[in-house]
Design a protein around this motif. Structure first.
Motif, PDB file in Angstrom:
ATOM      1  N   ILE A   1       0.843  -1.195   0.000  1.00  0.00           N
ATOM      2  CA  ILE A   1       0.000   0.000   0.000  1.00  0.00           C
ATOM      3  C   ILE A   1       0.879   1.246   0.000  1.00  0.00           C
ATOM      4  CG2 ILE A   1      -1.737   1.286   1.318  1.00  0.00           C
ATOM      5  CD1 ILE A   1      -2.583  -1.399   2.535  1.00  0.00           C
ATOM      6  N   THR A   2       0.484   2.235  -0.786  1.00  0.00           N
ATOM      7  CA  THR A   2       1.171   3.523  -0.760  1.00  0.00           C
ATOM      8  C   THR A   2       0.409   4.469   0.152  1.00  0.00           C
ATOM      9  OG1 THR A   2       2.046   3.256  -2.998  1.00  0.00           O
ATOM     10  CG2 THR A   2       1.934   5.496  -2.132  1.00  0.00           C
ATOM     11  N   VAL A   3       1.118   5.056   1.105  1.00  0.00           N
ATOM     12  CA  VAL A   3       0.512   5.987   2.058  1.00  0.00           C
ATOM     13  C   VAL A   3       1.117   7.370   1.851  1.00  0.00           C
ATOM     14  CG1 VAL A   3       0.186   6.551   4.507  1.00  0.00           C
ATOM     15  CG2 VAL A   3       0.124   4.159   3.747  1.00  0.00           C
ATOM     16  N   GLY A   4       0.266   8.377   1.769  1.00  0.00           N
ATOM     17  CA  GLY A   4       0.741   9.748   1.700  1.00  0.00           C
ATOM     18  C   GLY A   4       0.969  10.295   3.100  1.00  0.00           C
ATOM     19  N   VAL A   5       2.116  10.937   3.303  1.00  0.00           N
ATOM     20  CA  VAL A   5       2.426  11.585   4.585  1.00  0.00           C
ATOM     21  C   VAL A   5       2.653  13.062   4.285  1.00  0.00           C
ATOM     22  CG1 VAL A   5       3.946  11.652   6.593  1.00  0.00           C
ATOM     23  CG2 VAL A   5       3.492   9.465   5.443  1.00  0.00           C
ATOM     24  N   ARG A   6       1.920  13.917   4.987  1.00  0.00           N
ATOM     25  CA  ARG A   6       1.928  15.345   4.642  1.00  0.00           C
ATOM     26  C   ARG A   6       2.174  16.198   5.878  1.00  0.00           C
ATOM     27  NH1 ARG A   6      -3.361  16.084   2.555  1.00  0.00           N
ATOM     28  NH2 ARG A   6      -2.586  15.616   0.461  1.00  0.00           N
ATOM     29  N   CYS A   7       2.991  17.237   5.691  1.00  0.00           N
ATOM     30  CA  CYS A   7       3.161  18.284   6.699  1.00  0.00           C
ATOM     31  C   CYS A   7       2.404  19.508   6.204  1.00  0.00           C
ATOM     32  CB  CYS A   7       4.641  18.620   6.894  1.00  0.00           C
ATOM     33  SG  CYS A   7       4.910  20.052   7.973  1.00  0.00           S
ATOM     34  N   ASN A   8       1.447  19.979   6.995  1.00  0.00           N
ATOM     35  CA  ASN A   8       0.603  21.095   6.570  1.00  0.00           C
ATOM     36  C   ASN A   8       1.098  22.453   7.074  1.00  0.00           C
ATOM     37  OD1 ASN A   8      -1.405  19.723   5.033  1.00  0.00           O
ATOM     38  ND2 ASN A   8      -2.254  18.905   6.932  1.00  0.00           N
ATOM     39  N   ALA A   9       2.325  22.505   7.552  1.00  0.00           N
ATOM     40  CA  ALA A   9       2.891  23.784   7.987  1.00  0.00           C
ATOM     41  C   ALA A   9       3.155  24.676   6.774  1.00  0.00           C
ATOM     42  CB  ALA A   9       4.176  23.542   8.766  1.00  0.00           C
ATOM     43  N   ALA A  10       3.533  25.933   7.049  1.00  0.00           N
ATOM     44  CA  ALA A  10       3.749  26.900   5.962  1.00  0.00           C
ATOM     45  C   ALA A  10       4.803  26.407   4.977  1.00  0.00           C
ATOM     46  CB  ALA A  10       4.152  28.247   6.552  1.00  0.00           C
ATOM     47  N   ASP A  11       5.859  25.809   5.482  1.00  0.00           N
ATOM     48  CA  ASP A  11       6.907  25.271   4.609  1.00  0.00           C
ATOM     49  C   ASP A  11       6.748  23.751   4.500  1.00  0.00           C
ATOM     50  OD1 ASP A  11       7.507  24.773   7.216  1.00  0.00           O
ATOM     51  OD2 ASP A  11       9.648  25.231   7.065  1.00  0.00           O
ATOM     52  N   GLY A  12       5.507  23.335   4.298  1.00  0.00           N
ATOM     53  CA  GLY A  12       5.167  21.914   4.346  1.00  0.00           C
ATOM     54  C   GLY A  12       5.670  21.107   3.163  1.00  0.00           C
ATOM     55  N   TRP A  13       5.431  19.825   3.227  1.00  0.00           N
ATOM     56  CA  TRP A  13       5.875  18.887   2.202  1.00  0.00           C
ATOM     57  C   TRP A  13       4.931  17.682   2.193  1.00  0.00           C
ATOM     58  CZ3 TRP A  13       6.536  14.762   5.260  1.00  0.00           C
ATOM     59  CH2 TRP A  13       7.004  14.968   6.571  1.00  0.00           C
ATOM     60  N   THR A  14       4.990  16.925   1.128  1.00  0.00           N
ATOM     61  CA  THR A  14       4.206  15.690   0.997  1.00  0.00           C
ATOM     62  C   THR A  14       5.113  14.592   0.474  1.00  0.00           C
ATOM     63  OG1 THR A  14       2.153  16.892   0.540  1.00  0.00           O
ATOM     64  CG2 THR A  14       2.227  14.579  -0.119  1.00  0.00           C
ATOM     65  N   LEU A  15       4.986  13.418   1.060  1.00  0.00           N
ATOM     66  CA  LEU A  15       5.822  12.284   0.681  1.00  0.00           C
ATOM     67  C   LEU A  15       4.925  11.061   0.528  1.00  0.00           C
ATOM     68  CD1 LEU A  15       8.944  11.957   0.385  1.00  0.00           C
ATOM     69  CD2 LEU A  15       8.928  10.986   2.680  1.00  0.00           C
ATOM     70  N   TYR A  16       5.275  10.174  -0.405  1.00  0.00           N
ATOM     71  CA  TYR A  16       4.510   8.945  -0.619  1.00  0.00           C
ATOM     72  C   TYR A  16       5.380   7.760  -0.229  1.00  0.00           C
ATOM     73  CZ  TYR A  16       1.382  12.046  -3.074  1.00  0.00           C
ATOM     74  OH  TYR A  16       0.533  13.075  -3.376  1.00  0.00           O
ATOM     75  N   VAL A  17       4.895   6.996   0.742  1.00  0.00           N
ATOM     76  CA  VAL A  17       5.702   5.940   1.357  1.00  0.00           C
ATOM     77  C   VAL A  17       5.073   4.570   1.092  1.00  0.00           C
ATOM     78  CG1 VAL A  17       6.710   5.106   3.512  1.00  0.00           C
ATOM     79  CG2 VAL A  17       6.327   7.571   3.187  1.00  0.00           C
ATOM     80  N   PRO A  18       5.795   3.645   0.445  1.00  0.00           N
ATOM     81  CA  PRO A  18       5.284   2.276   0.272  1.00  0.00           C
ATOM     82  C   PRO A  18       5.308   1.515   1.601  1.00  0.00           C
ATOM     83  CG  PRO A  18       7.009   2.805  -1.332  1.00  0.00           C
ATOM     84  CD  PRO A  18       7.059   3.856  -0.273  1.00  0.00           C
ATOM     85  N   VAL A  19       4.213   0.831   1.895  1.00  0.00           N
ATOM     86  CA  VAL A  19       4.109   0.047   3.127  1.00  0.00           C
ATOM     87  C   VAL A  19       3.717  -1.383   2.762  1.00  0.00           C
ATOM     88  CG1 VAL A  19       2.949  -0.201   5.349  1.00  0.00           C
ATOM     89  CG2 VAL A  19       3.416   2.085   4.446  1.00  0.00           C
ATOM     90  N   THR A  20       4.468  -2.343   3.283  1.00  0.00           N
ATOM     91  CA  THR A  20       4.153  -3.757   3.083  1.00  0.00           C
ATOM     92  C   THR A  20       3.290  -4.237   4.246  1.00  0.00           C
ATOM     93  OG1 THR A  20       6.236  -4.121   1.915  1.00  0.00           O
ATOM     94  CG2 THR A  20       5.114  -6.067   2.775  1.00  0.00           C
ATOM     95  N   LEU A  21       2.203  -4.923   3.907  1.00  0.00           N
ATOM     96  CA  LEU A  21       1.233  -5.346   4.918  1.00  0.00           C
ATOM     97  C   LEU A  21       1.119  -6.862   4.948  1.00  0.00           C
ATOM     98  CD1 LEU A  21      -1.281  -4.714   6.823  1.00  0.00           C
ATOM     99  CD2 LEU A  21      -2.645  -4.858   4.738  1.00  0.00           C
ATOM    100  N   SER A  22       1.083  -7.419   6.147  1.00  0.00           N
ATOM    101  CA  SER A  22       0.683  -8.818   6.314  1.00  0.00           C
ATOM    102  C   SER A  22      -0.533  -8.838   7.226  1.00  0.00           C
ATOM    103  CB  SER A  22       1.814  -9.671   6.897  1.00  0.00           C
ATOM    104  OG  SER A  22       2.114  -9.281   8.217  1.00  0.00           O
ATOM    105  N   LEU A  23      -1.486  -9.703   6.880  1.00  0.00           N
ATOM    106  CA  LEU A  23      -2.765  -9.766   7.580  1.00  0.00           C
ATOM    107  C   LEU A  23      -2.989 -11.220   7.983  1.00  0.00           C
ATOM    108  CD1 LEU A  23      -5.016  -7.688   8.184  1.00  0.00           C
ATOM    109  CD2 LEU A  23      -6.134  -8.422   6.089  1.00  0.00           C
ATOM    110  N   ILE A  24      -2.719 -11.519   9.245  1.00  0.00           N
ATOM    111  CA  ILE A  24      -2.772 -12.899   9.716  1.00  0.00           C
ATOM    112  C   ILE A  24      -4.122 -13.159  10.379  1.00  0.00           C
ATOM    113  CG2 ILE A  24      -1.616 -14.662  11.080  1.00  0.00           C
ATOM    114  CD1 ILE A  24       0.143 -13.394   8.922  1.00  0.00           C
TER     115      ILE A  24
END
Length: 225
Positions: A76-99
């Motif tokens: 799954i790709t998750v977006g991580v965002r900083c909403n401050a004035a000098d903010g940024w957005t990053l897209y992070v791949p996450v591996t999931l296991s569901l037992i």
């Protein structure tokens, strides 16, 4: 691959930059929150970020979001965002296991096998990559017919099984009806196929009336009140 960010502080000190661990933890927690359900164990691991990446430290809580619809929940790709004035957005791949507990073949099951409790067992498996579904309860398998050979230890899927009809369309059935404390049995004809527990339409042979009834045994239905 990690995508672009709106501000890269290439000369910032460690104290001025957002820690990679905090970004990865935010992405992992986003996935854990989405799949947190009773009866299943969830493990999420975010991909390590490029060591050259320097993002300005966020003075607000990081926001996470799902930018894409999920077809493969194991990655799954998750977006991580900083909403401050000098903010940024990053897209992070996450591996999931569901037992979780699923129905497993206890032995090799040839085609046309009518499943019994002895044929199956329950084991914990990772279901995140199972795109064809799975069964969680023995009742979902017992009494059904195997379409094609299933190897021992394989996870059973709905598409591998056919329903065994206890009543077939056009056959004679016994209709059981309760009138107060009196139980009446009548002859009838099934108008549709039905497995045990299913509702079907039947015709009363005496009155020619069509009624709904529940299949309770092979060739036996109970009139719906």
């Amino acid at each position: 691959m990690l995508l672009a960010w709106s501000l890269v502080a290439t000369t910032a000190t460690a104290a001025q930059t957002q820690s990679h661990d905090s970004i990865r933890q935010a992405a992992e927690q986003h996935v854990l929150d989405q799949f947190d359900q009773k009866g299943q164990q969830v493990n999420a691991t975010a991909k390590r970020l490029d060591s050259r990446l320097r993002l300005a430290a966020c003075d607000e809580d990081l926001e996470t979001f799902s930018p894409y619809s999920r077809k493969n929940i194991s990655r799954i790709t998750v977006g991580v965002r900083c909403n401050a004035a000098d903010g940024w957005t990053l897209y992070v791949p996450v591996t999931l296991s569901l037992i979780k507990e699923v129905v497993i073949a206890n032995r090799e099951l040839p085609s046309d096998t009518i499943l019994t409790p002895a044929d199956i067992t329950i084991e914990k498996r990772d279901v995140a990559k199972l795109h064809r579904g799975y069964l969680e309860r023995p009742q979902q398998a017992v009494g059904k017919i195997v379409k094609r050979r299933i190897r021992q230890g394989a996870i059973l899927t709905p598409g591998q099984l056919n329903i065994q009809h206890a009543v077939k369309k056009g056959t004679q059935v016994v209709i059981v009806a309760r009138i107060g404390t009196l139980v009446v049995r009548m002859n009838g004809k099934a108008l549709t196929n039905g497995a045990i527990g299913e509702r079907i339409k039947v015709k009363n042979s005496s009155s020619n009336r069509q009624i709904e009834a529940t299949v309770i045994d092979t060739g036996v239905v109970k009139a719906t009140t």
